[in-house]
Structure formats: structure tokens, C-alpha cells
Design a protein around this motif. Structure first.
Motif, PDB file in Angstrom:
ATOM      1  N   PHE A 134       1.008  -1.397  -0.021  1.00 56.94           N
ATOM      2  CA  PHE A 134      -0.195   0.124   0.001  1.00 56.94           C
ATOM      3  C   PHE A 134       0.955   1.237  -0.047  1.00 56.94           C
ATOM      4  CE2 PHE A 134      -3.826   2.230   1.059  1.00 56.94           C
ATOM      5  CZ  PHE A 134      -4.687   1.718   0.405  1.00 56.94           C
ATOM      6  N   ASP A 135       0.218   2.264  -0.104  1.00 52.90           N
ATOM      7  CA  ASP A 135       1.095   3.534  -0.289  1.00 52.90           C
ATOM      8  C   ASP A 135       1.193   4.437   1.109  1.00 52.90           C
ATOM      9  OD1 ASP A 135      -1.197   5.499  -0.166  1.00 52.90           O
ATOM     10  OD2 ASP A 135      -1.915   4.463  -2.221  1.00 52.90           O
ATOM     11  N   ARG A 136       1.378   5.523   0.900  1.00 52.58           N
ATOM     12  CA  ARG A 136       1.792   6.339   2.310  1.00 52.58           C
ATOM     13  C   ARG A 136       0.431   6.778   3.021  1.00 52.58           C
ATOM     14  NH1 ARG A 136       4.887  10.141   1.268  1.00 52.58           N
ATOM     15  NH2 ARG A 136       5.682   9.567  -0.496  1.00 52.58           N
ATOM     16  N   ARG A 137      -0.868   6.564   2.364  1.00 46.71           N
ATOM     17  CA  ARG A 137      -2.158   6.846   3.018  1.00 46.71           C
ATOM     18  C   ARG A 137      -2.527   5.822   3.795  1.00 46.71           C
ATOM     19  NH1 ARG A 137      -5.338   7.506  -2.463  1.00 46.71           N
ATOM     20  NH2 ARG A 137      -4.204   5.744  -3.024  1.00 46.71           N
ATOM     21  N   LEU A 138      -1.924   4.477   4.036  1.00 47.62           N
ATOM     22  CA  LEU A 138      -2.179   3.511   4.907  1.00 47.62           C
ATOM     23  C   LEU A 138      -2.505   3.869   6.308  1.00 47.62           C
ATOM     24  CD1 LEU A 138      -2.767   0.267   5.118  1.00 47.62           C
ATOM     25  CD2 LEU A 138      -0.241   0.102   5.433  1.00 47.62           C
ATOM     26  N   LEU A 139      -1.613   4.479   7.016  1.00 46.32           N
ATOM     27  CA  LEU A 139      -2.041   4.825   8.268  1.00 46.32           C
ATOM     28  C   LEU A 139      -3.109   5.623   8.466  1.00 46.32           C
ATOM     29  CD1 LEU A 139      -0.805   4.559  11.072  1.00 46.32           C
ATOM     30  CD2 LEU A 139       0.725   6.398  10.924  1.00 46.32           C
ATOM     31  N   GLU A 140      -3.379   6.551   7.585  1.00 46.42           N
ATOM     32  CA  GLU A 140      -4.331   7.639   7.818  1.00 46.42           C
ATOM     33  C   GLU A 140      -5.789   6.575   7.636  1.00 46.42           C
ATOM     34  OE1 GLU A 140      -7.027  10.716   8.335  1.00 46.42           O
ATOM     35  OE2 GLU A 140      -4.787  10.494   8.792  1.00 46.42           O
ATOM     36  N   ILE A 141      -5.647   5.799   6.718  1.00 46.25           N
ATOM     37  CA  ILE A 141      -6.719   4.920   6.508  1.00 46.25           C
ATOM     38  C   ILE A 141      -7.268   4.184   7.666  1.00 46.25           C
ATOM     39  CG2 ILE A 141      -7.801   3.095   5.070  1.00 46.25           C
ATOM     40  CD1 ILE A 141      -6.263   4.292   2.622  1.00 46.25           C
ATOM     41  N   LEU A 142      -6.213   3.572   8.134  1.00 43.77           N
ATOM     42  CA  LEU A 142      -6.170   2.679   9.118  1.00 43.77           C
ATOM     43  C   LEU A 142      -6.805   3.668  10.663  1.00 43.77           C
ATOM     44  CD1 LEU A 142      -3.129   0.371   9.044  1.00 43.77           C
ATOM     45  CD2 LEU A 142      -5.611  -0.466   8.921  1.00 43.77           C
ATOM     46  N   THR A 143      -6.281   4.820  10.737  1.00 46.54           N
ATOM     47  CA  THR A 143      -6.809   5.474  11.759  1.00 46.54           C
ATOM     48  C   THR A 143      -8.300   6.084  11.727  1.00 46.54           C
ATOM     49  OG1 THR A 143      -4.462   6.550  12.036  1.00 46.54           O
ATOM     50  CG2 THR A 143      -6.218   7.910  12.961  1.00 46.54           C
ATOM     51  N   GLN A 144      -8.480   6.291  10.210  1.00 46.96           N
ATOM     52  CA  GLN A 144     -10.017   6.690  10.191  1.00 46.96           C
ATOM     53  C   GLN A 144     -10.807   5.722  10.415  1.00 46.96           C
ATOM     54  OE1 GLN A 144     -11.484   9.214   7.343  1.00 46.96           O
ATOM     55  NE2 GLN A 144      -9.656  10.723   7.103  1.00 46.96           N
ATOM     56  N   CYS A 145     -10.467   4.287  10.127  1.00 47.78           N
ATOM     57  CA  CYS A 145     -11.312   3.333  10.173  1.00 47.78           C
ATOM     58  C   CYS A 145     -11.138   2.637  11.769  1.00 47.78           C
ATOM     59  CB  CYS A 145     -11.094   2.182   9.284  1.00 47.78           C
ATOM     60  SG  CYS A 145     -11.434   2.741   7.548  1.00 47.78           S
ATOM     61  N   LYS A 146     -10.597   3.496  12.533  1.00 52.38           N
ATOM     62  CA  LYS A 146     -10.471   3.149  13.969  1.00 52.38           C
ATOM     63  C   LYS A 146      -9.854   1.627  14.309  1.00 52.38           C
ATOM     64  CE  LYS A 146     -14.093   5.991  15.563  1.00 52.38           C
ATOM     65  NZ  LYS A 146     -14.162   6.747  14.413  1.00 52.38           N
ATOM     66  N   LEU A 147      -8.690   1.225  13.305  1.00 55.69           N
ATOM     67  CA  LEU A 147      -7.941   0.237  13.731  1.00 55.69           C
ATOM     68  C   LEU A 147      -6.728   0.288  14.013  1.00 55.69           C
ATOM     69  CD1 LEU A 147      -9.085  -1.953  10.622  1.00 55.69           C
ATOM     70  CD2 LEU A 147      -9.782  -2.086  12.875  1.00 55.69           C
ATOM     71  N   GLN A 148      -6.063   1.489  13.873  1.00 54.89           N
ATOM     72  CA  GLN A 148      -4.495   1.862  13.928  1.00 54.89           C
ATOM     73  C   GLN A 148      -4.134   1.584  15.373  1.00 54.89           C
ATOM     74  OE1 GLN A 148      -3.110   4.491  15.974  1.00 54.89           O
ATOM     75  NE2 GLN A 148      -1.205   4.118  15.336  1.00 54.89           N
ATOM     76  N   GLN A 149      -5.088   1.870  16.458  1.00 60.25           N
ATOM     77  CA  GLN A 149      -4.693   1.562  17.826  1.00 60.25           C
ATOM     78  C   GLN A 149      -4.322   0.185  18.064  1.00 60.25           C
ATOM     79  OE1 GLN A 149      -7.668   2.259  16.748  1.00 60.25           O
ATOM     80  NE2 GLN A 149      -9.159   0.885  17.976  1.00 60.25           N
ATOM     81  N   HIS A 150      -4.853  -0.829  17.200  1.00 60.71           N
ATOM     82  CA  HIS A 150      -4.639  -2.382  17.795  1.00 60.71           C
ATOM     83  C   HIS A 150      -2.793  -2.623  17.425  1.00 60.71           C
ATOM     84  CE1 HIS A 150      -8.634  -3.155  18.414  1.00 60.71           C
ATOM     85  NE2 HIS A 150      -9.055  -2.667  17.266  1.00 60.71           N
ATOM     86  N   PHE A 151      -2.265  -1.740  16.316  1.00 60.40           N
ATOM     87  CA  PHE A 151      -0.960  -2.294  15.810  1.00 60.40           C
ATOM     88  C   PHE A 151       0.176  -1.493  16.419  1.00 60.40           C
ATOM     89  CE2 PHE A 151      -4.254  -2.517  12.402  1.00 60.40           C
ATOM     90  CZ  PHE A 151      -4.409  -3.885  12.264  1.00 60.40           C
ATOM     91  N   GLU A 152       1.515  -2.297  16.829  1.00 62.26           N
ATOM     92  CA  GLU A 152       2.461  -1.558  17.199  1.00 62.26           C
ATOM     93  C   GLU A 152       3.254  -0.862  16.118  1.00 62.26           C
ATOM     94  OE1 GLU A 152       4.905  -4.203  19.573  1.00 62.26           O
ATOM     95  OE2 GLU A 152       3.282  -4.954  20.863  1.00 62.26           O
ATOM     96  N   PHE A 153       3.144  -1.224  14.714  1.00 69.65           N
ATOM     97  CA  PHE A 153       3.871  -0.670  13.699  1.00 69.65           C
ATOM     98  C   PHE A 153       2.891  -1.192  12.354  1.00 69.65           C
ATOM     99  CE2 PHE A 153       6.151  -4.421  14.431  1.00 69.65           C
ATOM    100  CZ  PHE A 153       6.551  -5.002  13.079  1.00 69.65           C
TER     101      PHE A 153
END
Length: 240
Positions: A134-153
Motif C-alpha cells: 500500500f502507499d503512504r495513505r495506509l496509516l491515515e486509512i487505518l486511523t480513520q477506520c479506528k483500527l490503528q490503535q491495535h497495531f504496534e507498527f
């Protein structure tokens, strides 16, 4: 049951999927700019434009000095050109808007059981990370979808410089986590890029069952490695 300390996850069609097919989104954006381009035409054109771009400029054209945004803007504009629209003064605003829209949770939805499965894996003491082409938008997408907090990196192929099935992206995840490969597993929906590539890096792997998978993949993946649904994973692992 498999004892694990690290679980890496693919993103698209494993944890998140598009709410609408690409042709529908592109057609809707075209209408907003006063153009009427049929969904089925855009669907076919996108498939062609995307395939050619991936072949000529793999992993977002990083080795050729492109940014992923430039790469995607070309795909979108070429999709419309193949569909009969050639006015760049109209195509560029459409491409820019679609690039932004695909960073938004409005265009993505969680697969059934995704959030609950990630939460329960965390409760088992297993470290979680994303390894995705995926491209550089991946972290933003995960954050908007409320998944980012599950991941260490989160590792995207654009960030790391290697795209699956190159095993180096998995080796980078193992390096960051400090977990040996025999205590790590990857979850994804693609036999070559996810299931086989992770195993070539020495990890365990699980294949998420999807309707579009070629039948020959089934013969090459043991039944106990196939996930009919994401929550099924929890019955196959134990606390790390």
C-alpha cells in the motif's frame, strides 16, 4: 494450537475492503464534474490502466523517482482516457479528488469480525502489525477506520521500498518486532503475496478465504491454514 508472539496483517480485502467497486466511485465523481461515463466502461478501463502501471512501474514507481500520488493520479487519468475522456483540465481535478477520497473511511469498511479479532489477539498478548502493499495513505486509512490503535507498527511497501511477495518486507517486520519467524504468522487474502511469501520468510501464515481465489490455491494450502472468517483465527492460536 499455534503459539505466537507476532501477527502481521495484510490490509486490503483482509481487514478492510472498498465500500463500492472502483468503477462506481469513479463514475460518481465524474458526474459531480459534469461527465457521464458508464460504470462498466470505467471498471474495464481501470483494470487495464492499473495492470499496465503495475507492470511498468511496480511499487508506485519508487525506483523511477515517482511518488505514490503521482503514480495514482496517472492511473486515474489513464482510466478516464481509456474511457473516452481526454480533457486534462477536467481529469486532473477528478484524479486529485479521488486520491483524497480513497484516504477516507467513507470509501472503506471493515470486514466482518475484523475489529473484534484484533482486540482479542491483543488480549492474548500477541503483538500486531500491518504488512501491506500500500502507499503512504495506509496509516491515515487505518486511523480513520479506528483500527490503528491495535497495531504496534505499520509497514507499507512504499515506506519500506519492498513489495510483497519480496520476503524482505516480512524480514523488516521481524527485525522491528524482535520476534523470531517461528513465533510469527501473517494473515492475508493472496496466496502468492501473503501466504507463500510469509512462509518463505520462515513465518507461519493463514489465508483468508475469498470468493475470487483460484481453485488451485485451495489444493496448495492445508485446510487448517484457511480462514473462512477472521474470528476463526482465534481457535488456531494460543497466548504468546
Amino acid at each position: 494450537m499455534l503459539r505466537l508472539r507476532l501477527l502481521t496483517w495484510d490490509m486490503k480485502d483482509t481487514l478492510l475492503r472498498l465500500r463500492l467497486p472502483v468503477g462506481e466511485s469513479y463514475s460518481a465523481e465524474a458526474r459531480a464534474h459534469g461527465l457521464h461515463v458508464p460504470v462498466e466502461v470505467l471498471t474495464q478501463s481501470f483494470s487495464q490502466a492499473y495492470k499496465v502501471q503495475c507492470q511498468h512501474l511496480p511499487n508506485y514507481g519508487l525506483e523511477q523517482g515517482l511518488s505514490s500520488k503521482q503514480w495514482w493520479l496517472h492511473v486515474v487519468m489513464e482510466t478516464f482516457r481509456l474511457s473516452g475522456v481526454h480533457d486534462d483540465s477536467v481529469l486532473r481535478p477528478i484524479a486529485e479528488k479521488l486520491y483524497q477520497d480513497y484516504s477516507s473511511a467513507r470509501n472503506w469498511e471493515l470486514l466482518p469480525g475484523a475489529s473484534e479479532t484484533l482486540q482479542q489477539c491483543c488480549q492474548l498478548g500477541i503483538s500486531l502489525a500491518v504488512v501491506s502493499n500500500f502507499d503512504r495513505r495506509l496509516l491515515e486509512i487505518l486511523t480513520q477506520c479506528k483500527l490503528q490503535q491495535h497495531f504496534e507498527f505499520v509497514l507499507s511497501s512504499e515506506e519500506v521500498g519492498f513489495a510483497k511477495p519480496d520476503r524482505r518486507i516480512f524480514l523488516e517486520a521481524l527485525r522491528i518486532s524482535g520476534v523470531p519467524p517461528w513465533l510469527a504468522a501473517h494473515v492475508g487474502d493472496h496466496y502468492v503475496n501473503d501466504y507463500r511469501a510469509a512462509r518463505q520468510a520462515g513465518m507461519h501464515s493463514f489465508l483468508v478465504k475469498t470468493a475470487g481465489q483460484p481453485a488451485e490455491w485451495d489444493a496448495e494450502v492445508p485446510k487448517e491454514h484457511v480462514l473462512a472468517s477472521l474470528p476463526h483465527l482465534l481457535s488456531l492460536i494460543e497466548k504468546g
